[in-house]
Scaffold this active site. Structure first.
Site, PDB file in Angstrom:
ATOM      1  N   GLU A  86       0.811  -1.225   0.000  1.00  0.00           N
ATOM      2  CA  GLU A  86       0.000   0.000   0.000  1.00  0.00           C
ATOM      3  C   GLU A  86       0.845   1.276   0.000  1.00  0.00           C
ATOM      4  O   GLU A  86       0.545   2.217  -0.733  1.00  0.00           O
ATOM      5  CB  GLU A  86      -0.947   0.004   1.196  1.00  0.00           C
ATOM      6  CG  GLU A  86      -2.015  -1.078   1.128  1.00  0.00           C
ATOM      7  CD  GLU A  86      -3.107  -0.872   2.156  1.00  0.00           C
ATOM      8  OE1 GLU A  86      -3.817   0.147   2.071  1.00  0.00           O
ATOM      9  OE2 GLU A  86      -3.231  -1.720   3.066  1.00  0.00           O
ATOM     10  N   HIS A 132       8.892 -26.577   4.525  1.00  0.00           N
ATOM     11  CA  HIS A 132       8.335 -27.833   4.026  1.00  0.00           C
ATOM     12  C   HIS A 132       7.817 -27.716   2.597  1.00  0.00           C
ATOM     13  O   HIS A 132       7.254 -28.674   2.077  1.00  0.00           O
ATOM     14  CB  HIS A 132       7.204 -28.307   4.956  1.00  0.00           C
ATOM     15  CG  HIS A 132       7.671 -28.641   6.334  1.00  0.00           C
ATOM     16  ND1 HIS A 132       8.009 -29.926   6.729  1.00  0.00           N
ATOM     17  CD2 HIS A 132       7.898 -27.845   7.412  1.00  0.00           C
ATOM     18  CE1 HIS A 132       8.397 -29.913   7.985  1.00  0.00           C
ATOM     19  NE2 HIS A 132       8.342 -28.661   8.434  1.00  0.00           N
ATOM     20  N   LYS A 148     -13.892  -0.797  -3.820  1.00  0.00           N
ATOM     21  CA  LYS A 148     -14.939  -0.624  -2.798  1.00  0.00           C
ATOM     22  C   LYS A 148     -16.170   0.068  -3.390  1.00  0.00           C
ATOM     23  O   LYS A 148     -17.314  -0.273  -3.068  1.00  0.00           O
ATOM     24  CB  LYS A 148     -14.399   0.182  -1.622  1.00  0.00           C
ATOM     25  CG  LYS A 148     -13.422  -0.595  -0.740  1.00  0.00           C
ATOM     26  CD  LYS A 148     -12.968   0.248   0.443  1.00  0.00           C
ATOM     27  CE  LYS A 148     -12.068  -0.554   1.360  1.00  0.00           C
ATOM     28  NZ  LYS A 148     -11.603   0.234   2.527  1.00  0.00           N
TER      29      LYS A 148
END
Length: 399
Positions: free
Chosen positions: A268, A284, A379
């Protein structure tokens, strides 16, 4: 050394305040590129004053903890079997920090919710804490309505917005925090009131840890603030080394959410692609990909968040191995150690350092850290569906 170059760094650990260490390489920076020491240039790029806001973090912690004094809850620990902290982005990171911080200290499980709904086990014995700086995060509001349906014990934290209205409709406690900040720069006002809620409910006594966090962030601030030259400023040096590369941040234990925070701040503030991962899980799977793609991995700057004073021996071995492996395949590898008295202080130390580094990287890239137009656009597009208004009507029917 050429006349137009300045020495910056060393081939061994560079110590900063307290136990802070940044493993750095010998690099030479042309004087013409030392823009991180030009306060006028910084101000010209950081037009919204994000760095000034970040600089005030210690005072923000103190101010936000003051909300605890006036907080009275209609329930206590005896009424709570589990906790859900709901939020997204800069709000959710507070939940992540608390979840990790209290993993081996609180005997009430904590779940961080980044969804429109909540887990099936939520009930009237669930403490539901809704975090939304603006108060208008629709995922959090949706989860709020579901929490009300399940008769959870609800507390909302926001600067206003719909969350304040929802709390009023539901008869829930609302903590009103300081307005007019970027959500990612308002972490103190979300994290520490939430700790205050847990303190008031008798879940965890937070005051001593909060005081130590203020002390630690105040201590390191002089070293990483914009007035401190790059040659003495580890946050500026980290930004310099990341510049032009993709940051990959590794955390472990209580530093896993801090790694996530660094990644989000690079996304951001700096407007760059960044990634985070966690040990031991990455040992892993992730390391195999790094070992087999040298033509790609040189594009990355790897950052290892460490705590050598407190790491378990097995974790130290894993991190040392990761450092050695990454040194041979990545474009750069940086190890950063935490410092401070107590877990919360050590977490805040590294978070504060990363916040500054992300802003300095933005300056190097010539971008204002504050605007996030792409998020605002999304948004707005989602908001056209009218979900929040429907949620409010639904909440009125429930309550």
């Amino acid at each position: 050394m050429h006349q137009n170059e300045v020495f910056d760094g060393d081939v061994i650990f560079m110590r900063t305040a307290g136990q802070q260490k940044v493993k750095t390489k010998r690099t030479f920076i042309p004087r013409s590129e030392k823009m991180l020491d030009d306060l006028k240039k910084i101000s010209g790029i950081d037009r919204s004053g994000m760095l000034a806001t970040v600089t005030g973090f210690p005072e923000q912690i103190f101010e936000s903890w003051e909300y605890r004094k006036g907080l009275s809850l209609p329930f206590g620990k005896k009424d709570i079997d589990n906790i859900i902290i709901a939020g997204l982005g800069g709000s959710a990171i507070s939940g992540d920090i608390i979840q990790s911080l209290l993993l081996d200290e609180a005997d009430v499980p904590i779940w961080v919710c980044r969804e429109y709904g909540i887990p099936a086990w939520a009930s009237e014995r669930t403490l539901f804490i809704a975090l939304s700086y603006s108060g208008n995060t629709e995922e959090t509001l949706s989860a709020f309505v579901e929490a009300a349906r399940r008769k959870c014990r609800i507390v909302g934290v926001s600067s206003g917005g719909k969350l304040r209205d929802f709390c009023k409709i539901a008869g829930a406690t609302h903590v009103a925090i300081r307005p007019n900040l970027q959500p990612r720069a308002a972490t103190a006002y979300l994290l520490f009131p939430t700790l205050g809620i847990l303190d008031a409910a008798g879940i965890w006594s937070a005051e001593d840890a909060v005081i130590k966090a203020v002390d630690e962030t105040s201590s390191i601030r002089g070293l990483i603030r914009m007035e401190t030259p790059e040659a003495e400023n580890p946050a500026k040096q980290i930004a310099r080394r990341i510049y032009g590369r993709i940051p990959q941040i590794y955390g472990h234990g209580i530093y896993a959410p801090i790694a996530r925070r660094w990644r989000g701040q690079f996304n951001e503030n700096s407007k760059v692609v960044a990634r985070d991962d966690v040990l031991p899980e990455c040992n892993h799977n992730d390391i195999v990909g790094w070992s087999a793609n040298p033509e790609k991995t040189r594009d990355f700057a790897v950052i290892l968040l460490r705590d050598r004073d407190n790491e378990a021996p097995a974790m130290s071995v894993r991190l040392d191995y990761l450092f050695e492996m990454m040194t041979s395949v990545a474009g750069d590898v940086i190890e950063v150690d935490s410092a401070g008295e107590g877990k919360l202080a050590r977490m805040m130390h590294l978070m504060y350092l990363g916040d500054f580094a992300s802003n300095y990287l933005a300056v190097l890239r010539g971008v204002d850290p504050s605007p996030v137009d792409i998020i605002i656009g999304l948004k707005k597009k989602v908001g056209e569906l009218g979900l929040v208004d429907r949620l409010q009507d639904e909440l009125k029917n429930i309550c």
